[in-house]
Design a protein around this motif. Structure first.
Motif, PDB file in Angstrom:
ATOM      1  N   GLN A 234       0.820  -1.211   0.000  1.00  0.00           N
ATOM      2  CA  GLN A 234       0.000   0.000   0.000  1.00  0.00           C
ATOM      3  C   GLN A 234       0.855   1.263   0.000  1.00  0.00           C
ATOM      4  O   GLN A 234       0.417   2.306  -0.495  1.00  0.00           O
ATOM      5  CB  GLN A 234      -0.937  -0.003   1.209  1.00  0.00           C
ATOM      6  N   ARG A 235       2.064   1.167   0.545  1.00  0.00           N
ATOM      7  CA  ARG A 235       2.966   2.316   0.520  1.00  0.00           C
ATOM      8  C   ARG A 235       3.380   2.695  -0.888  1.00  0.00           C
ATOM      9  O   ARG A 235       3.796   3.834  -1.143  1.00  0.00           O
ATOM     10  CB  ARG A 235       4.213   2.025   1.359  1.00  0.00           C
ATOM     11  N   LEU A 236       3.266   1.748  -1.824  1.00  0.00           N
ATOM     12  CA  LEU A 236       3.651   2.019  -3.202  1.00  0.00           C
ATOM     13  C   LEU A 236       2.534   2.686  -3.996  1.00  0.00           C
ATOM     14  O   LEU A 236       2.796   3.372  -4.985  1.00  0.00           O
ATOM     15  CB  LEU A 236       4.043   0.708  -3.901  1.00  0.00           C
ATOM     16  N   GLU A 237       1.303   2.469  -3.562  1.00  0.00           N
ATOM     17  CA  GLU A 237       0.166   2.973  -4.326  1.00  0.00           C
ATOM     18  C   GLU A 237       0.074   4.495  -4.219  1.00  0.00           C
ATOM     19  O   GLU A 237       0.223   5.071  -3.146  1.00  0.00           O
ATOM     20  CB  GLU A 237      -1.116   2.306  -3.840  1.00  0.00           C
ATOM     21  N   GLY A 238      -0.146   5.116  -5.373  1.00  0.00           N
ATOM     22  CA  GLY A 238      -0.192   6.567  -5.436  1.00  0.00           C
ATOM     23  C   GLY A 238       1.179   7.213  -5.547  1.00  0.00           C
ATOM     24  O   GLY A 238       1.281   8.439  -5.486  1.00  0.00           O
ATOM     25  N   GLN A 239       2.215   6.374  -5.710  1.00  0.00           N
ATOM     26  CA  GLN A 239       3.586   6.878  -5.770  1.00  0.00           C
ATOM     27  C   GLN A 239       4.237   6.502  -7.102  1.00  0.00           C
ATOM     28  O   GLN A 239       3.857   5.525  -7.748  1.00  0.00           O
ATOM     29  CB  GLN A 239       4.428   6.273  -4.634  1.00  0.00           C
ATOM     30  N   ARG A 240       5.240   7.303  -7.483  1.00  0.00           N
ATOM     31  CA  ARG A 240       6.104   6.898  -8.576  1.00  0.00           C
ATOM     32  C   ARG A 240       7.149   5.931  -8.013  1.00  0.00           C
ATOM     33  O   ARG A 240       7.755   6.216  -6.974  1.00  0.00           O
ATOM     34  CB  ARG A 240       6.773   8.113  -9.220  1.00  0.00           C
ATOM     35  N   LEU A 241       7.366   4.825  -8.691  1.00  0.00           N
ATOM     36  CA  LEU A 241       8.167   3.740  -8.126  1.00  0.00           C
ATOM     37  C   LEU A 241       9.649   3.934  -8.434  1.00  0.00           C
ATOM     38  O   LEU A 241      10.232   3.248  -9.277  1.00  0.00           O
ATOM     39  CB  LEU A 241       7.655   2.401  -8.659  1.00  0.00           C
ATOM     40  N   ASP A 242      10.276   4.848  -7.692  1.00  0.00           N
ATOM     41  CA  ASP A 242      11.706   5.071  -7.883  1.00  0.00           C
ATOM     42  C   ASP A 242      12.501   4.067  -7.050  1.00  0.00           C
ATOM     43  O   ASP A 242      11.968   3.382  -6.171  1.00  0.00           O
ATOM     44  CB  ASP A 242      12.094   6.506  -7.525  1.00  0.00           C
ATOM     45  N   ASP A 244      14.712   4.320  -4.632  1.00  0.00           N
ATOM     46  CA  ASP A 244      14.794   4.514  -3.183  1.00  0.00           C
ATOM     47  C   ASP A 244      13.543   3.974  -2.494  1.00  0.00           C
ATOM     48  O   ASP A 244      13.631   3.313  -1.447  1.00  0.00           O
ATOM     49  CB  ASP A 244      14.977   5.994  -2.859  1.00  0.00           C
ATOM     50  N   LEU A 245      12.381   4.255  -3.071  1.00  0.00           N
ATOM     51  CA  LEU A 245      11.129   3.771  -2.492  1.00  0.00           C
ATOM     52  C   LEU A 245      11.088   2.252  -2.521  1.00  0.00           C
ATOM     53  O   LEU A 245      10.758   1.609  -1.513  1.00  0.00           O
ATOM     54  CB  LEU A 245       9.940   4.356  -3.254  1.00  0.00           C
ATOM     55  N   LEU A 246      11.427   1.664  -3.643  1.00  0.00           N
ATOM     56  CA  LEU A 246      11.367   0.203  -3.779  1.00  0.00           C
ATOM     57  C   LEU A 246      12.376  -0.475  -2.865  1.00  0.00           C
ATOM     58  O   LEU A 246      12.076  -1.500  -2.243  1.00  0.00           O
ATOM     59  CB  LEU A 246      11.623  -0.195  -5.233  1.00  0.00           C
ATOM     60  N   ARG A 247      13.569   0.097  -2.748  1.00  0.00           N
ATOM     61  CA  ARG A 247      14.584  -0.486  -1.878  1.00  0.00           C
ATOM     62  C   ARG A 247      14.134  -0.438  -0.416  1.00  0.00           C
ATOM     63  O   ARG A 247      14.313  -1.412   0.327  1.00  0.00           O
ATOM     64  CB  ARG A 247      15.914   0.250  -2.051  1.00  0.00           C
ATOM     65  N   GLY A 248      13.539   0.653  -0.003  1.00  0.00           N
ATOM     66  CA  GLY A 248      13.083   0.765   1.381  1.00  0.00           C
ATOM     67  C   GLY A 248      11.982  -0.224   1.702  1.00  0.00           C
ATOM     68  O   GLY A 248      11.998  -0.870   2.768  1.00  0.00           O
ATOM     69  N   VAL A 249      11.025  -0.379   0.791  1.00  0.00           N
ATOM     70  CA  VAL A 249       9.943  -1.339   0.997  1.00  0.00           C
ATOM     71  C   VAL A 249      10.496  -2.766   1.030  1.00  0.00           C
ATOM     72  O   VAL A 249      10.095  -3.587   1.868  1.00  0.00           O
ATOM     73  CB  VAL A 249       8.887  -1.180  -0.120  1.00  0.00           C
ATOM     74  N   ALA A 250      11.425  -3.067   0.128  1.00  0.00           N
ATOM     75  CA  ALA A 250      12.013  -4.406   0.078  1.00  0.00           C
ATOM     76  C   ALA A 250      12.778  -4.723   1.365  1.00  0.00           C
ATOM     77  O   ALA A 250      12.686  -5.840   1.901  1.00  0.00           O
ATOM     78  CB  ALA A 250      12.939  -4.517  -1.127  1.00  0.00           C
ATOM     79  N   ALA A 255      13.138  -7.623   6.581  1.00  0.00           N
ATOM     80  CA  ALA A 255      13.318  -7.540   8.027  1.00  0.00           C
ATOM     81  C   ALA A 255      12.186  -8.221   8.780  1.00  0.00           C
ATOM     82  O   ALA A 255      12.365  -8.670   9.923  1.00  0.00           O
ATOM     83  CB  ALA A 255      13.428  -6.074   8.449  1.00  0.00           C
ATOM     84  N   ALA A 256      11.000  -8.315   8.148  1.00  0.00           N
ATOM     85  CA  ALA A 256       9.844  -8.930   8.802  1.00  0.00           C
ATOM     86  C   ALA A 256       9.862 -10.446   8.722  1.00  0.00           C
ATOM     87  O   ALA A 256       9.039 -11.108   9.365  1.00  0.00           O
ATOM     88  CB  ALA A 256       8.560  -8.398   8.172  1.00  0.00           C
ATOM     89  N   ALA A 275      15.874  -9.104   0.555  1.00  0.00           N
ATOM     90  CA  ALA A 275      15.811  -7.665   0.278  1.00  0.00           C
ATOM     91  C   ALA A 275      16.221  -7.361  -1.153  1.00  0.00           C
ATOM     92  O   ALA A 275      15.579  -6.558  -1.845  1.00  0.00           O
ATOM     93  CB  ALA A 275      16.694  -6.906   1.266  1.00  0.00           C
ATOM     94  N   VAL A 276      17.288  -8.003  -1.609  1.00  0.00           N
ATOM     95  CA  VAL A 276      17.766  -7.771  -2.978  1.00  0.00           C
ATOM     96  C   VAL A 276      16.726  -8.240  -3.997  1.00  0.00           C
ATOM     97  O   VAL A 276      16.407  -7.528  -4.964  1.00  0.00           O
ATOM     98  CB  VAL A 276      19.107  -8.498  -3.202  1.00  0.00           C
ATOM     99  N   LEU A 277      16.181  -9.433  -3.798  1.00  0.00           N
ATOM    100  CA  LEU A 277      15.229  -9.983  -4.754  1.00  0.00           C
ATOM    101  C   LEU A 277      13.917  -9.205  -4.765  1.00  0.00           C
ATOM    102  O   LEU A 277      13.329  -8.988  -5.833  1.00  0.00           O
ATOM    103  CB  LEU A 277      14.961 -11.455  -4.435  1.00  0.00           C
ATOM    104  N   ALA A 278      13.447  -8.795  -3.589  1.00  0.00           N
ATOM    105  CA  ALA A 278      12.190  -8.042  -3.534  1.00  0.00           C
ATOM    106  C   ALA A 278      12.324  -6.732  -4.293  1.00  0.00           C
ATOM    107  O   ALA A 278      11.437  -6.351  -5.076  1.00  0.00           O
ATOM    108  CB  ALA A 278      11.787  -7.788  -2.089  1.00  0.00           C
ATOM    109  N   ALA A 279      13.426  -6.017  -4.082  1.00  0.00           N
ATOM    110  CA  ALA A 279      13.643  -4.765  -4.810  1.00  0.00           C
ATOM    111  C   ALA A 279      13.747  -5.032  -6.306  1.00  0.00           C
ATOM    112  O   ALA A 279      13.223  -4.262  -7.131  1.00  0.00           O
ATOM    113  CB  ALA A 279      14.903  -4.076  -4.296  1.00  0.00           C
ATOM    114  N   ARG A 280      14.400  -6.120  -6.675  1.00  0.00           N
ATOM    115  CA  ARG A 280      14.596  -6.436  -8.088  1.00  0.00           C
ATOM    116  C   ARG A 280      13.275  -6.721  -8.791  1.00  0.00           C
ATOM    117  O   ARG A 280      13.001  -6.181  -9.871  1.00  0.00           O
ATOM    118  CB  ARG A 280      15.527  -7.636  -8.220  1.00  0.00           C
TER     119      ARG A 280
END
Length: 296
Positions: A234-242, A244-250, A255-256, A275-280
């Motif tokens: 949900q943090r991605l919705e309404g955002q441009r997927l740059d 930095d945003l994708l890396r932080g979410v990943a 971590a969870a 983390a690497v794969l999620a961002a990728r």
């Protein structure tokens, strides 16, 4: 090793299979493709008294597509779904995940439902079902039919909400609007076809201006069950997927997770891979989504 002694019955139809499950309960196991169950029996990790072969049951071989969902029978071969090009536009993430499932020979025999019921935390199809919020149809003589969301189906390593007298009969895969939708699947294993040390899947939809309107992603092999992260998506919705945003979410998703350590990888390394794969996959899905907007 060899399997412990067991009886074998080839089900004549779905009713016959359900009757055998009703009679024998937990002592019976359904055999579809056998790519997971048979090796476990050979190592005596599974010791059913009765094998009920359902791979020829026609009621479990359905393959139906609409604008909103693709429904696959539980014993549809993985290769059949992989080769069905007409479905790839509707459920592209499933097509992407299947390319990572074992080897060609195992996909020739392995079934879609068999992989889901086996529920290996590293398996590709359970993760895909979870990310897409698929629904699984279960049937028994005692309680009839019930539908279970993938998020409620996987309870632990190789442990699902399937009851002793139930048979998984069909899987409903939701279809996203093709315009602006992109997906990606990736994993890391010692060799291609081995169990993944970590895997990731993502599907996103963007509008013509490049803003994310819908997102779903998850991780496999890094916890007792595949994991999805709706709050982070949900943090991605309404955002441009740059980046930095994708890396932080990943990184927050990784971590969870609570991965284990074994001779192939430590828990810390698996979390790093996650983390690497999620961002990728999020980046690749976003790029694919943007390309579909431009091409339409």
């Amino acid at each position: 090793m060899k399997a412990a002694p067991f009886d074998y019955v080839r089900a004549e139809g779905l009713d016959h299979a359900l009757e055998l499950l009703h009679q024998h309960g937990y002592e019976a196991k359904l055999l579809a493709g056998g790519q997971s169950l048979v090796p476990m029996m050979a190592m005596r990790l599974a010791r059913p008294a009765l094998l009920v072969d359902i791979h020829r049951v026609s009621a479990l071989q359905a393959l139906d597509a609409s604008d909103t969902a693709v429904v696959t029978g539980a014993v549809v071969r993985q290769r059949t779904l992989e080769d069905e090009a007409s479905l790839h536009a509707r459920i592209p993430l499933v097509a992407a995940a299947l390319r990572w499932v074992g080897h060609g020979q195992t996909r020739n025999r392995g079934t879609v439902g068999g992989s889901l019921v086996h529920a290996d935390p590293s398996a590709e199809l359970p993760l895909t079902a979870l990310v897409l919020d698929a629904r699984l149809q279960l049937t028994s003589l005692d309680e009839g039919e019930r539908s279970v969301a993938a998020g409620d189906f996987f309870l632990g390593p190789m442990f699902t909400d399937t009851r002793d007298t139930e048979c998984l009969t069909a899987i409903e895969w939701p279809v996203w609007d093709a315009r602006g939708t992109g997906c990606a699947f990736d994993e890391i294993a010692i060799r291609h076809g081995d169990f993944a040390m970590a895997s990731a899947a993502a599907q996103v939809r963007v509008d013509a201006s490049g803003v994310c309107r819908r997102a779903a992603f998850g991780l496999g092999g890094v916890d007792g069950v595949p994991r999805r992260f709706p709050e982070l998506a949900q943090r991605l919705e309404g955002q441009r997927l740059d980046d930095d945003l994708l890396r932080g979410v990943a990184e927050d998703a990784a971590a969870a997770c609570e991965p284990g350590s074994d001779l192939h990888a430590t828990a810390e390394y698996r979390r790093h891979l996650a983390a690497v794969l999620a961002a990728r996959v999020l980046r690749q899905a976003a790029q694919s989504a943007a390309s579909t907007v431009r091409s339409m």
